[in-house]
Design a protein around this motif. Sequence first.
Motif, mmCIF file in Angstrom:
data_model
loop_
_atom_site.group_PDB
_atom_site.id
_atom_site.type_symbol
_atom_site.label_atom_id
_atom_site.label_comp_id
_atom_site.label_asym_id
_atom_site.label_seq_id
_atom_site.Cartn_x
_atom_site.Cartn_y
_atom_site.Cartn_z
ATOM 1 N N ARG A 255 0.855 -1.188 0.000
ATOM 2 C CA ARG A 255 0.000 0.000 0.000
ATOM 3 C C ARG A 255 0.892 1.239 0.000
ATOM 4 N N SER A 256 0.428 2.298 -0.604
ATOM 5 C CA SER A 256 1.144 3.567 -0.585
ATOM 6 C C SER A 256 0.113 4.693 -0.601
ATOM 7 N N ARG A 257 0.588 5.930 -0.508
ATOM 8 C CA ARG A 257 -0.319 7.072 -0.591
ATOM 9 C C ARG A 257 0.207 8.082 -1.612
ATOM 10 N N ASP A 258 -0.694 8.645 -2.378
ATOM 11 C CA ASP A 258 -0.327 9.672 -3.343
ATOM 12 C C ASP A 258 0.234 10.875 -2.593
ATOM 13 N N ALA A 259 1.434 11.324 -2.998
ATOM 14 C CA ALA A 259 2.117 12.411 -2.287
ATOM 15 C C ALA A 259 1.303 13.705 -2.292
ATOM 16 N N ALA A 260 0.558 13.952 -3.352
ATOM 17 C CA ALA A 260 -0.176 15.216 -3.464
ATOM 18 C C ALA A 260 -1.550 15.162 -2.799
ATOM 19 N N THR A 261 -2.283 14.059 -3.008
ATOM 20 C CA THR A 261 -3.678 13.989 -2.545
ATOM 21 C C THR A 261 -3.867 13.173 -1.279
ATOM 22 N N GLY A 262 -2.892 12.332 -0.950
ATOM 23 C CA GLY A 262 -3.042 11.446 0.198
ATOM 24 C C GLY A 262 -3.902 10.228 -0.099
ATOM 25 N N GLY A 349 7.189 4.696 -11.343
ATOM 26 C CA GLY A 349 7.885 5.943 -11.046
ATOM 27 C C GLY A 349 7.586 6.510 -9.675
ATOM 28 N N GLU A 350 6.433 6.140 -9.101
ATOM 29 C CA GLU A 350 6.046 6.653 -7.789
ATOM 30 C C GLU A 350 6.535 5.769 -6.638
ATOM 31 N N VAL A 351 7.087 4.616 -6.963
ATOM 32 C CA VAL A 351 7.581 3.712 -5.918
ATOM 33 C C VAL A 351 8.782 4.340 -5.220
ATOM 34 N N VAL A 352 8.819 4.222 -3.898
ATOM 35 C CA VAL A 352 9.903 4.799 -3.101
ATOM 36 C C VAL A 352 10.728 3.680 -2.482
ATOM 37 N N THR A 353 12.035 3.701 -2.713
ATOM 38 C CA THR A 353 12.929 2.721 -2.104
ATOM 39 C C THR A 353 14.363 3.268 -2.131
ATOM 40 N N ARG A 354 15.324 2.441 -1.718
ATOM 41 C CA ARG A 354 16.733 2.839 -1.768
ATOM 42 C C ARG A 354 17.396 2.202 -2.987
#
Length: 433
Positions: A255-262, A349-354
Motif C-alpha cells: 500500500r502507498s499514498r499519493d504524495a499530493a492527494t493522500g 515511477g512513484e515507488v519509493v525505495t533505496r
Amino acid sequence: MRTDPLRVALLGCGVVGSEVARIMTTHAADLAARVGAPVELAGIAVRRAGRERAGLDPELFTTDAGALVKRDDIDLVVEVIGGIEPARSLILEAMEHGASVVTANKALLAADGATLHAAAERYGVDLYYEASVAGAIPLIRPLRESLAGDKVERVLGIVNGTTNFVLDRMDTTGAGFSEALEEATALGYAEADPTADIEGFDAAAKAAILAGIAFHTRVTADDVYREGITEVTAADIAGAKEMGCVVKLLAICERSRDAATGEERVTARVHPAMVPLAHPLAGVRGAYNAVFVEAEAAGQLMFYGPGAGGAPTASAVLGDLVAVCRNRVAGGRGPGESAYAQLPVSPMGEVVTRYHVSLDVADRAGVLAQVASVFAEHGVSIDTVRQQGRDGEAKLVVVTHRATDAALSATVEELRRMDIVRGVAGIMRVEGE
C-alpha cells in the motif's frame, strides 16, 4: 447433507496432474473421511490418448476435455493444463454446468481472474487456486481467510524457485549467470525454455494474484512492473556482499499514498533487489520460496517451503479439493472474490525505495562533487559513497536514501550524459530493511 460420491474431472495429467490422480487413488479412504463423502475420479482429459499411466484406469482417459466438463455428474473440475486457452473456456464451461473449479493456473488468474470470479458468482460455484502461488506453501487461504479481518500493508516474497536457485548459486559458488542457469536446467529446476522464470513473467503473475487478494483490488499481470535476472552480474553480487546483502528476485506488493492527494494506492512489482542478511528472506536458499506478509494487527508473518514441483503443487491442489468438496457436502460455498476496495495501482515511477548505483568515472579531482550535485538536483539523498581509483579510471558506488523511482531514473539519465561518467555499471534497488 450430501453423502453420495463427489465426482471429480481432472484436466491434465502431466507432472502435477498425475500426482493429483495418484493421491486421489491411493488415499481415497482418507479423503472420504476428511470430506464426509466418497470422492471419485470420474475422468481425466489429456492431449494424447494411449499412453500407459501406472495405477490409473485407462477407461478414465479422454481427449475430449470439452465433453468431460459438460457432464452432469461432475461436481468438481481440477485444471492443471496451464496457459490461457483452452483452460479459460473449459473452466467457464464447467462452471456453467454447475461444477466448482480448482486451478493452479497463475497465468490465467493474473490475466483474467475477474471473469472467472464473476462466473463462479453467477453460477453459485467455488473457485479455489492455492496452487497458483508458491506450490505447497499455504498462502492464498491465509490471505483470503485467516487475515480477512486484518489490513495487509505489504507482501514481499521470493515466489520463483528457478531464479532463487540461480541467484543463490551465483552468490555461494561465484558461478556466472549462464553457468548457474545451466545447473538449474540439469537439475530440473528450470524449463527447457526458462524465459517465463528468468524474465520475471512467472513471478509477476503471482504478484498480481497476491496483490489482488491482499488489497481487495483487481490487479492483473499488466499492472505489475517487471524486471528479470538476466542482467544481474558478478559485480552486482559482489556489491551486495560488500553491503552485507544478497541479491534476490522479489515480488513486492504494498500500500502507498499519493504524495499530493493522500489517496491510498497499491503498487506491485517484480525485480532483483539487494536484501540485508538480517532479513529472513536473505536465508532462503536453493529453489525454495518464501513470502513475508506485514499486516496491521498480525504484524510480520513468514510463509516458507518448496514452491514448485509435482508433489508440492499437488498437495496444494488436494487441499483445495478437500475444501471445495466439504462445501458441496455441506451445501454451501467458500469465499468469493473480494475486490471492493478497487484501489488505483501506482506506476513504478512513484515507488519509493533505496538504490545501489555503480558508476565508472574518470579518476580526477572534483568528480565526486559533480556526481553528488546531480543526485541532489533530482532530490535523491546520498547515504554512502565508496570510491576506488586506478590508472585514470575509478569506480564510484553510491547508496542512496529512499527516493522515488522516477527521481532515480532522471538522475541516472543525467549521469549518463556527463563526460566524467564512462558508464553506469549497475543499478539495483535495496529492499527489506
